[in-house]
Motif scaffolding. Structure first.
Motif, mmCIF file in Angstrom:
data_model
loop_
_atom_site.group_PDB
_atom_site.id
_atom_site.type_symbol
_atom_site.label_atom_id
_atom_site.label_comp_id
_atom_site.label_asym_id
_atom_site.label_seq_id
_atom_site.Cartn_x
_atom_site.Cartn_y
_atom_site.Cartn_z
ATOM 1 N N PHE A 115 -16.453 -10.041 19.094
ATOM 2 C CA PHE A 115 -15.204 -10.412 19.769
ATOM 3 C C PHE A 115 -15.108 -9.731 21.129
ATOM 4 O O PHE A 115 -15.504 -8.576 21.270
ATOM 5 C CB PHE A 115 -13.999 -10.008 18.913
ATOM 6 N N CYS A 116 -14.572 -10.470 22.103
ATOM 7 C CA CYS A 116 -14.324 -9.919 23.435
ATOM 8 C C CYS A 116 -13.011 -10.488 23.951
ATOM 9 O O CYS A 116 -12.554 -11.536 23.490
ATOM 10 C CB CYS A 116 -15.440 -10.308 24.410
ATOM 11 N N ILE A 117 -12.460 -9.813 24.964
ATOM 12 C CA ILE A 117 -11.221 -10.321 25.579
ATOM 13 C C ILE A 117 -11.487 -11.675 26.219
ATOM 14 O O ILE A 117 -10.728 -12.615 26.089
ATOM 15 C CB ILE A 117 -10.736 -9.355 26.689
ATOM 16 N N LYS A 158 -15.051 -13.790 28.595
ATOM 17 C CA LYS A 158 -16.508 -13.785 28.746
ATOM 18 C C LYS A 158 -16.860 -13.328 30.156
ATOM 19 O O LYS A 158 -16.437 -13.957 31.146
ATOM 20 C CB LYS A 158 -17.031 -15.209 28.489
ATOM 21 N N CYS A 159 -17.644 -12.265 30.270
ATOM 22 C CA CYS A 159 -18.113 -11.819 31.576
ATOM 23 C C CYS A 159 -19.100 -12.857 32.110
ATOM 24 O O CYS A 159 -19.815 -13.494 31.331
ATOM 25 C CB CYS A 159 -18.760 -10.451 31.476
ATOM 26 N N GLY A 160 -19.141 -12.969 33.430
ATOM 27 C CA GLY A 160 -19.885 -14.067 34.046
ATOM 28 C C GLY A 160 -21.383 -14.050 33.818
ATOM 29 O O GLY A 160 -22.051 -15.076 33.952
ATOM 30 N N TYR A 161 -21.942 -12.903 33.459
ATOM 31 C CA TYR A 161 -23.396 -12.767 33.334
ATOM 32 C C TYR A 161 -23.837 -12.676 31.876
ATOM 33 O O TYR A 161 -25.017 -12.551 31.584
ATOM 34 C CB TYR A 161 -23.851 -11.485 34.056
ATOM 35 N N CYS A 162 -22.884 -12.712 30.933
ATOM 36 C CA CYS A 162 -23.180 -12.282 29.562
ATOM 37 C C CYS A 162 -23.730 -13.395 28.684
ATOM 38 O O CYS A 162 -23.143 -14.467 28.579
ATOM 39 C CB CYS A 162 -21.916 -11.720 28.921
ATOM 40 N N ALA A 163 -24.858 -13.099 28.045
ATOM 41 C CA ALA A 163 -25.457 -14.064 27.114
ATOM 42 C C ALA A 163 -25.352 -13.590 25.670
ATOM 43 O O ALA A 163 -25.922 -14.209 24.776
ATOM 44 C CB ALA A 163 -26.919 -14.293 27.493
ATOM 45 N N GLY A 176 -21.582 -5.075 20.411
ATOM 46 C CA GLY A 176 -21.065 -6.445 20.383
ATOM 47 C C GLY A 176 -21.401 -7.190 21.658
ATOM 48 O O GLY A 176 -22.405 -6.900 22.298
ATOM 49 N N GLY A 177 -20.459 -8.024 22.051
ATOM 50 C CA GLY A 177 -19.045 -7.969 21.729
ATOM 51 C C GLY A 177 -18.408 -6.656 22.192
ATOM 52 O O GLY A 177 -19.005 -5.848 22.864
ATOM 53 N N THR A 178 -17.195 -6.504 21.774
ATOM 54 C CA THR A 178 -16.405 -5.335 22.156
ATOM 55 C C THR A 178 -15.711 -4.778 20.922
ATOM 56 O O THR A 178 -14.632 -5.241 20.564
ATOM 57 C CB THR A 178 -15.327 -5.729 23.207
ATOM 58 N N PRO A 179 -16.306 -3.791 20.251
ATOM 59 C CA PRO A 179 -15.639 -3.244 19.062
ATOM 60 C C PRO A 179 -14.210 -2.784 19.338
ATOM 61 O O PRO A 179 -13.318 -2.977 18.505
ATOM 62 C CB PRO A 179 -16.533 -2.061 18.676
ATOM 63 N N CYS A 186 -17.613 0.764 23.994
ATOM 64 C CA CYS A 186 -16.195 0.680 24.373
ATOM 65 C C CYS A 186 -16.073 -0.049 25.705
ATOM 66 O O CYS A 186 -16.822 0.244 26.640
ATOM 67 C CB CYS A 186 -15.616 2.077 24.573
ATOM 68 N N ASN A 187 -15.126 -0.961 25.772
ATOM 69 C CA ASN A 187 -14.828 -1.598 27.049
ATOM 70 C C ASN A 187 -13.597 -0.904 27.637
ATOM 71 O O ASN A 187 -12.602 -0.716 26.934
ATOM 72 C CB ASN A 187 -14.543 -3.089 26.819
ATOM 73 N N PRO A 188 -13.659 -0.506 28.927
ATOM 74 C CA PRO A 188 -12.548 0.267 29.498
ATOM 75 C C PRO A 188 -11.186 -0.411 29.357
ATOM 76 O O PRO A 188 -10.162 0.281 29.295
ATOM 77 C CB PRO A 188 -12.943 0.397 30.974
ATOM 78 N N GLY A 210 -16.708 -10.805 36.534
ATOM 79 C CA GLY A 210 -15.823 -11.320 35.488
ATOM 80 C C GLY A 210 -15.505 -10.268 34.446
ATOM 81 O O GLY A 210 -15.155 -10.590 33.312
ATOM 82 N N ARG A 211 -15.613 -8.993 34.825
ATOM 83 C CA ARG A 211 -15.278 -7.925 33.883
ATOM 84 C C ARG A 211 -13.761 -7.889 33.674
ATOM 85 O O ARG A 211 -12.995 -8.137 34.605
ATOM 86 C CB ARG A 211 -15.741 -6.559 34.419
ATOM 87 N N PRO A 212 -13.317 -7.560 32.461
ATOM 88 C CA PRO A 212 -11.878 -7.605 32.189
ATOM 89 C C PRO A 212 -11.164 -6.299 32.530
ATOM 90 O O PRO A 212 -10.062 -6.066 32.053
ATOM 91 C CB PRO A 212 -11.840 -7.861 30.679
#
Ligand code: SF4
Length: 381
Positions: free
Chosen positions: A14-16, A18-23, A61-64, A95-97, A132-134
């Motif tokens: 799960f993520c908030i 999708k970052c523009g580069y993420c596969a 992940g994803g973003t735990p 961790c995503n900031p 595209g980072r959140p």
């Protein structure tokens, strides 16, 4: 199974956004789907538990940390049923900031998490938007402070370089600011243009080629800055501080993954810094690992596996008591040895003849030139 696997990866899908580069495989979280995923993960853990005695656990992940406080707590309680986090030498959480709060950081620490890996990527707001980072630059600093405030004494920061629009001056500034933050570990990767991502559509491979020289110069800058700040490069993209204790010194505890052969090879053990990521070193040394969660890869008893990259199907299979494996491949010994050689050579320590033989069965001291030729052909096959 005669022995138990000592490494575990858990993919939280799960993520908030999708970052523009993420596969990587991820999707937005809903409470209903997260609960179903946590039930399914508990079932998957129970299926592998008899063969598992983890020394390193990596929750990625994803973003735990996108999970709310109570669901995050449940995730680790489920993990705790089959592993004893305190018994693991290293328990890392990505961790995503944008999703780290002081309360979550304290919770993770209280649940036995020993290492936090913070996906900062850049400290430049303009570049974060382009990627595209959140999260913002400010949130990256705040998340780092929250982790330190919660007592984390082993923190990794992920950075990217050769981001479209990033100048050498911007990269130098980011490196200087990260150096001042003093994380124990740095992972720094050149941006890659993965097919089927918005960034690939936007920039294409041509842009990547055009920036090649600048990317090389940025990598050189990284090597110089990391060394000047006391970080020891132990892998192509990974750098860590060394602690007072040295793995090679008398009385120091050997890391769980270090084989006797590594420690016995003069000058090798000392070249892996104390804060190296044990979980990743196990990958690079050809070790086994279970991968749980949608899309997660595993390697056990010579078989590569990949789970289904679809959270609902993953859950449905586990609800029927089935392993959610989409792909399994038993590699022939030569191909496996070639893969192990290539991964291990990403590390500064490379391979000693002894360790390579103990991991792959290939003795390169006997008829080595011919075997190396075979390995190189197998790697290219
Ligand atoms: S936060 Fe990480 S996993 Fe999620 S979309 Fe961005 S890069 Fe991918």
């Amino acid at each position: 199974m005669a022995h138990r696997v000592s490494s575990l990866y858990v993919h939280v899908p799960f993520c908030i956004g999708k970052c523009g580069y993420c596969a990587f495989y991820s999707e937005p979280a809903s409470d209903e789907l997260v609960d179903r995923f946590l039930d399914a993960l508990a079932r998957e853990l129970a299926l592998v538990a008899p063969d598992l005695a983890p020394k390193s656990v990596y929750v990625g992940g994803g973003t735990p940390t996108v999970l709310g406080f109570h669901r995050l707590e449940r995730l680790f309680r489920e993990l705790g049923r089959v592993i004893t986090p305190c018994a693991a030498d290293e328990l890392t959480v990505e961790c995503n900031p944008a999703t780290v709060t002081s309360a979550k950081a304290r919770l993770l620490r209280s649940l036995g998490v020993t290492r936090a890996s913070l996906g900062v990527q850049s400290l430049d707001d303009e570049l974060l938007i382009r990627l595209g980072r959140p999260h913002s630059r400010r949130q990256a600093f705040d998340a780092y402070d929250a982790l330190r405030g919660a007592g984390f004494d082993n923190v990794n920061i992920d950075l990217m370089f050769a981001i479209p629009g990033q100048t050498m001056e911007m990269w130098r500034r980011t490196l200087a600011e990260v150096k001042a933050m003093r994380p124990e570990h740095l992972s720094c990767y050149e941006i890659t243009y993965e097919e089927d991502t918005p960034l690939f559509e936007l920039m294409g491979a041509a842009e990547s080629d055009a920036n090649h020289e600048l990317a090389c110069a940025m990598y050189e800058e990284l090597l110089d800055a990391a060394a000047a700040a006391g970080y020891i490069q132990y892998e192509v993209s990974n750098f860590a501080l060394d602690a007072a204790r040295s793995w090679g010194s008398a009385g120091a505890a050997a890391p769980a993954f270090a084989t006797a052969a590594v420690l016995a090879t003069p000058g090798v053990a000392e070249r892996i810094p104390a804060y190296a990521c044990k979980h990743n070193v196990n990958y690079w040394r050809g070790g086994e690992f279970f991968g749980l969660g949608p899309s997660a890869a595993g390697f056990v008893q010579g078989i590569h596996t990949a789970n289904i990259a679809d959270t609902r199907r993953y859950c449905a299979l586990l609800e029927q008591g089935l392993r959610p494996i989409a792909f399994a491949e038993l590699l022939p010994p030569l191909k496996r040895a070639a893969e192990v050689a290539a991964f291990g050579l990403r590390m500064v320590v490379g391979w000693s003849f002894e360790e390579f033989k103990s991991v792959t069965g290939y003795d390169l001291q006997k008829n080595g030139a011919k075997k190396l030729q075979n390995l190189s052909s197998a790697a290219g096959a």
